[in-house]
Design a protein around this motif. Structure first.
Motif, mmCIF file in Angstrom:
data_model
loop_
_atom_site.group_PDB
_atom_site.id
_atom_site.type_symbol
_atom_site.label_atom_id
_atom_site.label_comp_id
_atom_site.label_asym_id
_atom_site.label_seq_id
_atom_site.Cartn_x
_atom_site.Cartn_y
_atom_site.Cartn_z
ATOM 1 N N GLU A 32 -0.116 15.752 -11.873
ATOM 2 C CA GLU A 32 1.058 15.934 -11.737
ATOM 3 C C GLU A 32 1.825 13.866 -11.778
ATOM 4 O O GLU A 32 2.082 13.328 -11.799
ATOM 5 N N VAL A 33 0.579 12.960 -11.238
ATOM 6 C CA VAL A 33 0.112 11.803 -11.951
ATOM 7 C C VAL A 33 1.392 11.635 -13.233
ATOM 8 O O VAL A 33 1.480 10.505 -13.353
ATOM 9 N N TYR A 34 0.536 12.340 -14.543
ATOM 10 C CA TYR A 34 -0.210 12.251 -15.777
ATOM 11 C C TYR A 34 2.319 12.579 -15.710
ATOM 12 O O TYR A 34 2.903 11.575 -16.666
ATOM 13 N N ARG A 35 2.362 13.414 -15.850
ATOM 14 C CA ARG A 35 3.629 13.902 -15.999
ATOM 15 C C ARG A 35 4.706 12.630 -15.659
ATOM 16 O O ARG A 35 5.514 12.675 -16.387
ATOM 17 N N ASP A 36 4.759 12.463 -14.371
ATOM 18 C CA ASP A 36 5.631 12.147 -13.372
ATOM 19 C C ASP A 36 5.388 10.060 -14.444
ATOM 20 O O ASP A 36 6.935 10.134 -14.685
ATOM 21 N N GLN A 37 4.294 10.467 -14.720
ATOM 22 C CA GLN A 37 4.469 8.581 -15.638
ATOM 23 C C GLN A 37 4.773 8.700 -17.322
ATOM 24 O O GLN A 37 5.797 8.284 -17.598
ATOM 25 N N VAL A 38 4.773 9.842 -17.835
ATOM 26 C CA VAL A 38 4.917 10.203 -19.363
ATOM 27 C C VAL A 38 6.287 10.382 -19.395
ATOM 28 O O VAL A 38 7.374 9.600 -19.676
ATOM 29 N N ALA A 39 7.218 10.871 -18.227
ATOM 30 C CA ALA A 39 8.380 11.448 -17.303
ATOM 31 C C ALA A 39 9.629 9.900 -17.551
ATOM 32 O O ALA A 39 9.968 9.651 -18.102
ATOM 33 N N ALA A 40 9.019 9.049 -16.550
ATOM 34 C CA ALA A 40 9.291 7.803 -16.578
ATOM 35 C C ALA A 40 9.231 6.743 -17.738
ATOM 36 O O ALA A 40 9.809 6.388 -17.869
ATOM 37 N N ASP A 41 8.105 7.047 -18.217
ATOM 38 C CA ASP A 41 7.775 6.101 -19.705
ATOM 39 C C ASP A 41 8.865 7.311 -20.567
ATOM 40 O O ASP A 41 8.686 5.712 -21.380
ATOM 41 N N VAL A 96 1.078 -1.401 0.220
ATOM 42 C CA VAL A 96 -0.008 0.366 -0.444
ATOM 43 C C VAL A 96 0.628 1.459 -0.065
ATOM 44 O O VAL A 96 1.661 1.027 0.568
ATOM 45 N N CYS A 97 0.385 2.034 -0.445
ATOM 46 C CA CYS A 97 1.397 2.864 -1.102
ATOM 47 C C CYS A 97 0.799 4.593 0.076
ATOM 48 O O CYS A 97 -0.269 4.454 -0.258
ATOM 49 N N ALA A 98 1.392 5.096 0.488
ATOM 50 C CA ALA A 98 1.006 6.383 1.882
ATOM 51 C C ALA A 98 2.281 7.065 1.483
ATOM 52 O O ALA A 98 2.545 7.140 1.277
ATOM 53 N N SER A 99 1.761 9.072 1.096
ATOM 54 C CA SER A 99 2.201 9.702 1.002
ATOM 55 C C SER A 99 3.205 10.069 2.989
ATOM 56 O O SER A 99 2.584 9.511 3.857
ATOM 57 N N ALA A 102 4.838 11.750 -2.264
ATOM 58 C CA ALA A 102 3.459 12.852 -2.447
ATOM 59 C C ALA A 102 2.182 12.111 -3.130
ATOM 60 O O ALA A 102 2.726 10.782 -3.823
ATOM 61 N N PRO A 103 1.063 12.447 -2.807
ATOM 62 C CA PRO A 103 0.372 11.393 -3.169
ATOM 63 C C PRO A 103 -0.067 11.536 -4.483
ATOM 64 O O PRO A 103 -0.280 9.905 -4.885
ATOM 65 N N ALA A 104 0.177 12.189 -5.587
ATOM 66 C CA ALA A 104 0.817 12.131 -6.961
ATOM 67 C C ALA A 104 1.834 10.328 -7.252
ATOM 68 O O ALA A 104 1.676 9.904 -8.578
ATOM 69 N N VAL A 105 2.284 10.563 -6.495
ATOM 70 C CA VAL A 105 3.953 9.624 -6.637
ATOM 71 C C VAL A 105 3.225 8.216 -6.434
ATOM 72 O O VAL A 105 2.664 7.313 -6.652
ATOM 73 N N ALA A 106 2.323 7.943 -4.973
ATOM 74 C CA ALA A 106 1.298 7.134 -4.547
ATOM 75 C C ALA A 106 0.288 6.750 -5.595
ATOM 76 O O ALA A 106 0.539 5.571 -5.676
ATOM 77 N N LEU A 107 -0.584 7.106 -5.977
ATOM 78 C CA LEU A 107 -1.615 7.527 -7.130
ATOM 79 C C LEU A 107 -0.527 6.580 -8.201
ATOM 80 O O LEU A 107 -0.854 5.575 -8.910
ATOM 81 N N ALA A 157 -3.503 3.092 -3.206
ATOM 82 C CA ALA A 157 -2.760 4.007 -2.443
ATOM 83 C C ALA A 157 -3.840 4.820 -1.556
ATOM 84 O O ALA A 157 -5.012 4.866 -2.104
ATOM 85 N N ILE A 158 -3.092 4.824 -0.265
ATOM 86 C CA ILE A 158 -4.612 5.304 0.425
ATOM 87 C C ILE A 158 -4.886 7.134 0.732
ATOM 88 O O ILE A 158 -3.531 7.648 1.405
#
Length: 264
Positions: free
Chosen positions: A253-262, A139-142, A164-169, A180-181
């Protein structure tokens, strides 16, 4: 004892009567020391900014601004709020408190209008059936989500703490975490977005808490001043706007981080 007296005197200097001299506190220029359970780091390795888990820091800034004071944030562990108030280390504390929390019994409480239970975000194609199913799951949590981390640990989950929440999600989307909680009232507007339909499975909210401001029991004047500073920013409509903004920001933020990782 002298330090405690000085702290209380400083806090009382920030209080101004409403009416003809309602803005006198804007000329005081004192420092308001507000205890919070988490402080954001001065910078992150990649210099990215994130929306935080809750609204504690924003609320603290709003209180100081409304009282015309300089803000000094002081890190206070959730279990140490009463001690920090009694010792004079802080003038007030912004914290989450449940219905039976000792903070409500032993401090003077100013309500902010924000309340939520905890819930989770998980994949819609393989959802968990109950909270008990978190046992043995990741389980991810900030970092700031003390209550969520504690609940997940009590349920026997392996807790993966994120900045942060975005990273957990994001890690729910990539499969690094089973769930993620977060606060249910923040997940609800997030789940209305089309991009989250595959990750919008959840569970009924549990262990509700409210965001409150706590001051020493005998400091009614400071509590009144805090309530006045919060009056324009804690309506149901204002909280709805904050929740919607949080969901939109975190989704980006989730979209930004996931695109950067991909891309790497």
């Amino acid at each position: 004892m002298a330090a405690l007296a000085g702290a209380l005197a400083s806090a009382l200097l920030l209080v101004a009567p409403r009416g003809a001299d309602a803005h006198a506190n804007n000329r005081v220029g004192g420092t308001l020391r507000i205890g919070v359970g988490w402080l954001s780091p001065p910078e992150t390795p990649d210099m990215r900014l994130y929306a935080e888990e809750g609204f504690d820091l924003d609320l603290a800034a709003g209180i100081a601004r409304g009282m015309g004071a300089r803000l000094e944030l002081v890190l206070v562990a959730p279990d140490d709020a009463l001690l920090a108030l009694a010792s004079g280390d802080v003038d007030l504390v912004v914290a989450r408190a449940g219905a039976g929390d000792g903070l409500r019994r032993r401090a003077r409480i100013v309500e902010t209008g924000f309340e939520s239970g905890l819930s989770i975000a998980m994949r819609s194609d393989r959802p968990l059936a109950s909270w008990a199913d978190l046992k043995g799951r990741v389980v991810c949590a900030s970092e700031a989500n003390h209550h969520g981390r504690d609940l997940a640990q009590r349920l026997g989950a392996t807790v993966k703490v994120e900045r942060a929440p975005a990273v957990a999600l994001m890690h729910v989307r990539t499969g690094e975490c089973d769930a993620a909680i977060h606060d249910q009232v923040l997940l609800d507007p997030l789940f209305t977005k089309l991009s989250w339909q595959k990750f919008s499975a959840t569970l009924p909210a549990v262990e509700p808490t409210s965001l409150v401001v706590a001051v020493s029991p005998g400091n009614a004047d400071l509590a009144q001043a805090v309530a006045g500073a919060l009056r324009d920013g804690t309506s149901p409509e204002r909280w709805r706007q904050r929740r919607e903004k949080w969901a939109s920001t975190v989704s980006f933020e989730v979209y930004r981080d996931q695109v950067a990782a991909d891309c790497h």
